[in-house]
Design an enzyme around this catalytic site. Structure first.
Site, mmCIF file in Angstrom:
data_model
loop_
_atom_site.group_PDB
_atom_site.id
_atom_site.type_symbol
_atom_site.label_atom_id
_atom_site.label_comp_id
_atom_site.label_asym_id
_atom_site.label_seq_id
_atom_site.Cartn_x
_atom_site.Cartn_y
_atom_site.Cartn_z
ATOM 1 N N ASN A 150 -28.714 -11.223 -0.650
ATOM 2 C CA ASN A 150 -29.293 -9.963 -0.408
ATOM 3 C C ASN A 150 -28.456 -9.059 -1.040
ATOM 4 O OD1 ASN A 150 -31.758 -9.052 0.930
ATOM 5 N ND2 ASN A 150 -31.025 -10.271 2.739
ATOM 6 N N ASP A 212 -28.461 -6.082 4.411
ATOM 7 C CA ASP A 212 -29.781 -6.698 4.036
ATOM 8 C C ASP A 212 -29.783 -6.216 2.621
ATOM 9 O OD1 ASP A 212 -32.674 -7.437 3.397
ATOM 10 O OD2 ASP A 212 -32.829 -7.749 5.559
#
Length: 305
Positions: A150, A212
């Site tokens: 990510n 993320d």
């Protein structure tokens, strides 16, 4: 004030980018197996393109259409909803791994990392696909030793690459020689605290969330969505937290800058597998949210082929 983009609901929204020529926002729904885009002013029509398998990330192509990292490999679509041309098949076990976060670098190469779905080992890899000047696509492994790829980002001076491992709650950085495409001096850019065993959204136990998707602004700050943390964090190039921005979703997934002046911040989010009470408390969960900001972002990098 955060606003919810109409008709943007997804199970797990990801990979947003602003297309400057089309003046449209693009993003994906990973478990929903679809690419989405706005038509006209944001808040109006949203088109959905169904896919046969999960997309991990997408990027616009200079010559039109998209490049897409799907579970089985990296594909090229010449137009919206068009046929998918395989550029590079997956070289991993697609029963346990799939492509996840990615984007193009400033030189037009497409980078995409993988995700270990059982979360049982750090065997995810960051790949770079180069198809510039019409050459046969060449895929290079750039980094590994992650569980959930990510947070990919490229600094404005094109000298630093950032990559997060969500499961490890860490963002790494490398010095980057763009033309040679070489990564050196690997380091931990920012290490977040791990999730306490007793944490729930209602527990009151402190938890920032885990890193993320991310984007970088024109000043070089790294904006990262903190999954389960209900916030975006803005980190300086030195890895220091400059700002924490509260969000009306528990699970933000990725930010991007858009609008004609690149001062509208869009954030995708997830609702898949979340408790019903959380969805009721935070009804924007799974939608794209947006807000005006003072600092502009960087324009999206296009895939060159």
């Amino acid at each position: 004030m955060w606003q919810t983009l109409s008709n943007s609901l997804c199970e797990l929204g990801e990979s947003p980018f602003w297309h400057p020529q089309e003046r449209s926002l693009y993003w994906i729904d990973i478990p929903g197996r679809a690419v989405l885009r706005t038509r006209g002013a944001t808040g109006g029509e949203v088109q959905r393109w169904p896919l046969a398998e999960e997309p991990g990330c997408i990027a616009p192509a200079r010559r039109g259409g998209l490049v897409l990292a799907l579970r089985s490999g990296i594909y090229r679509a010449r137009e919206w909803g068009g046929a998918l041309q395989l550029l590079a098949p997956a070289d991993y076990d697609t029963t346990t791994l799939r492509f996840n976060d990615g984007k193009c670098d400033p030189l037009g190469r497409f980078w995409a990392g993988t995700l270990n779905e059982p979360k049982d080992q750090a065997n995810a890899t960051l790949y770079c696909l180069d198809a510039r000047a019409g050459r046969a696509p060449v895929v290079t492994k750039m980094a590994n030793a992650a569980t959930s790829a990510n947070g990919l980002g490229f600094a404005p001076d094109a000298c630093t690459v950032y990559w997060a491992d969500t499961a490890a709650h860490a963002v790494r950085a490398w010095d980057w020689a763009g033309e040679a495409n070489a990564l050196t001096r690997e380091r931990v850019f920012h290490q977040f605290d791990m999730k306490p065993a007793s944490w729930t959204p209602e527990s009151g136990v402190p938890y920032q969330g885990r890193p993320d998707g991310a984007t970088i602004d024109a000043a070089g700050d790294y904006w990262v969505a903190m999954f389960e943390g209900a916030q975006l964090l803005r980190l300086s190039p030195a890895g220091e937290v400059r700002e924490a921005i509260a969000l009306p979703v528990q699970c933000p997934t990725m930010p991007c800058f858009g609008g004609d002046d690149l001062r509208t911040l869009f954030v995708t989010s997830g609702r898949k597998g979340r408790p019903a009470a959380e969805i009721a408390r935070l009804p924007a969960s799974g939608s794209v949210i947006q807000q005006r900001v003072a600092t502009p972002g960087l324009p999206v990098a296009f895939f060159e082929d």
